[in-house]
Design an enzyme around this catalytic site. Sequence first.
Site, PDB file in Angstrom:
ATOM      1  N   CYS A  42       5.228  -2.722   6.381  1.00 60.46           N
ATOM      2  CA  CYS A  42       3.917  -3.053   5.827  1.00 60.46           C
ATOM      3  C   CYS A  42       4.041  -3.640   4.427  1.00 60.46           C
ATOM      4  O   CYS A  42       3.543  -4.715   4.153  1.00 60.46           O
ATOM      5  CB  CYS A  42       3.021  -1.825   5.790  1.00 60.46           C
ATOM      6  SG  CYS A  42       2.591  -1.282   7.432  1.00 60.46           S
ATOM      7  N   HIS A  43       4.682  -2.905   3.535  1.00 58.68           N
ATOM      8  CA  HIS A  43       4.719  -3.350   2.150  1.00 58.68           C
ATOM      9  C   HIS A  43       6.119  -3.300   1.570  1.00 58.68           C
ATOM     10  O   HIS A  43       6.296  -3.308   0.360  1.00 58.68           O
ATOM     11  CB  HIS A  43       3.741  -2.535   1.301  1.00 58.68           C
ATOM     12  CG  HIS A  43       2.340  -2.577   1.854  1.00 58.68           C
ATOM     13  ND1 HIS A  43       1.804  -1.539   2.549  1.00 58.68           N
ATOM     14  CD2 HIS A  43       1.420  -3.555   1.849  1.00 58.68           C
ATOM     15  CE1 HIS A  43       0.581  -1.877   2.949  1.00 58.68           C
ATOM     16  NE2 HIS A  43       0.329  -3.076   2.535  1.00 58.68           N
ATOM     17  N   GLY A  44       7.114  -3.209   2.455  1.00 60.23           N
ATOM     18  CA  GLY A  44       8.496  -3.406   2.026  1.00 60.23           C
ATOM     19  C   GLY A  44       9.177  -2.253   1.305  1.00 60.23           C
ATOM     20  O   GLY A  44      10.066  -2.490   0.500  1.00 60.23           O
TER      21      GLY A  44
END
Lengths: 433, 196
Positions: free
Chosen positions: B160-162
């Site tokens: 999703c956001h690394g």
Amino acid sequence: MSGEHSTYVPTSGLGKWVDARMPLPRLVHDSFVSYPVPRNLNYAYTFGGILSVMLAVQILTGIVLAMHYVANTNDAFNSVEFIMRDVNHGWLLRYMHANGASFFFLAVYLHIARGLYYGSYKAPRELLWILGVIILFLMMATAFMGYVLPWGQMSFWGATVITGFFTAFPGFGDWLQQLLIGGFSVGQPTLNRFYSLHYLLPFMIAGVVILHIWALHVTGQTNPTGVDVKTKTDTLPFTPYATIKDALGMAVFFLIFAYFVFFMPNYLGHADNYIPADSLKTPSEIVPEWYFLPFYAMLRAITFNIGPINSKLGGVLTMFSSILILFVVPWLDTSKVRSARYRPWYRMFFWLFVADALLLGWCGSQPPEGSIVFMAQVGTLYYFAFFLIVMPLLGLVETPKRIPNSITEAVLSRQHAGGGGQPVPVPAAAEKR
Amino acid sequence: MDSHVSEHETTPEAFHEPTRRDFLFLATGMAGVVGAGALAWPFIDQMRPDASTLAAASVEVDISSLKKGSTLQVKWRGKPITIRNRTDKEVADAKKVPLDQLKDPVARNANLAADAKATDENRSAGAGKENWFVMIQVCTHLGCIPLGEQGEYGGWFCPCHGSVYDTAGRIRHGPAPENMYLPPYELTPGKTVKIG
């Protein structure tokens, strides 16, 4: 309203009878027929009317969709497909509702941009503006909860990520998140309550819209010059002049809306939402609907800790602040001049702000890697700088252009320049503001 | 100024002598506030997790077939639980990391004290059974499910956001603020694990 005396004269016997008991026809006549509007309103001022109709479209289609939808984690996805395939005209109603949300936001963003450009938030319209920001908040909550209902992959994981925002608050965050979703993860209680609230909130929006229109009719509309209405020649009656202009604006807007509904109904949606929700598999990338992308980009732009605030809480606070800041706009702008038409510097910064919002939207749609993160950070910086630095400072240093003495004068000078229209006698010199 | 002062106005005398009516106003007001609060609470409280959600739903899993380097995923409280029999290399890699290199130095292990350090031993099933690893596979950023055996540490990577986690599920970089949480569990090596 607006201090004017009512010009309503009931003609029929029944009209007189009703007027003496509950003068609703008089209220409608005074608000939407004889109500005076500035004579120089342009098409940017038609979005209020368009938004009222969009709200009606969403409520009507929503009520009939609720007759077929099932708010149960086992059946929700299938009931939406059942609406699409089996319910008579179900496909039309659902596509109207889903695309309607997008067009509702498109219209509201244009409406807000109009307000920012022409300084509609300035005294005495602060409360009118604040009511509008409350409507925007309610719209966002409604749209988010509505997107969860089809119970596809994006529904489920969008709900997980967005309710996850609340865990960022230290101390009570987890408690608050469990209060919102009714469990330890998004599930049946979440779907059920979101359905209930998704049905409730539009009616709350309708309530605030009534207050919004009430406040509008107390202060009267702004206009592209930003000069107050001074004499009767500055205004025209709402009907037929504003009514017909609003009607044309609506016709064009709904033509585009219809094009999307009939020819590209899934263009604005995400394909992953046609996969049933799976609580054990996160989609490769979670992207919100387009109207949330700029805010999503700002959430992800905070990748660093700010003192005691960690990056997660920082991102969440930044995102919420980006909307909360709209509440104080009337007090951030120090300029005495309303309209950007006479503020060359503000006009430049305004268009830069529009470009910035579009850039943030694009950043929000891309995977958060490399230069995208940096662009989103620059975009976030300008977003807040526009409100916190440009608005307060520009009013102090900018030299505005000459402002016309009255709306009538502005209209006539345009007509002479353009060579069209009927000359209207110039009224006696209006008093200074 | 109007010379007719009604008996209810706050003349200097009224300050000295609170009347019975003043008392009744205050008492009624307070009773109203307390009553409104008491009435509001059930409406708020009903939103919290219900009895069936809270019911001690513990899960017992057979791990006898779980060979080194393989992972089982089970569901507990609606969340995915990863049970992994870690390879020796994974354990060694995780042990090598100095604690001051960790973004979150706390173990986040429900079976240990809240301030236990995030050593590999504290993150695993304990001394002598360090290859056994039980974790709530939920990213501490915004609740996505990270993918196993991925990312630059060979641990978990959140799409999703690394956020990147190591082989002990500890956050190494990315937006997530904390290590992934470990549930309360009892583990018998090579036999069963009871979660919850």
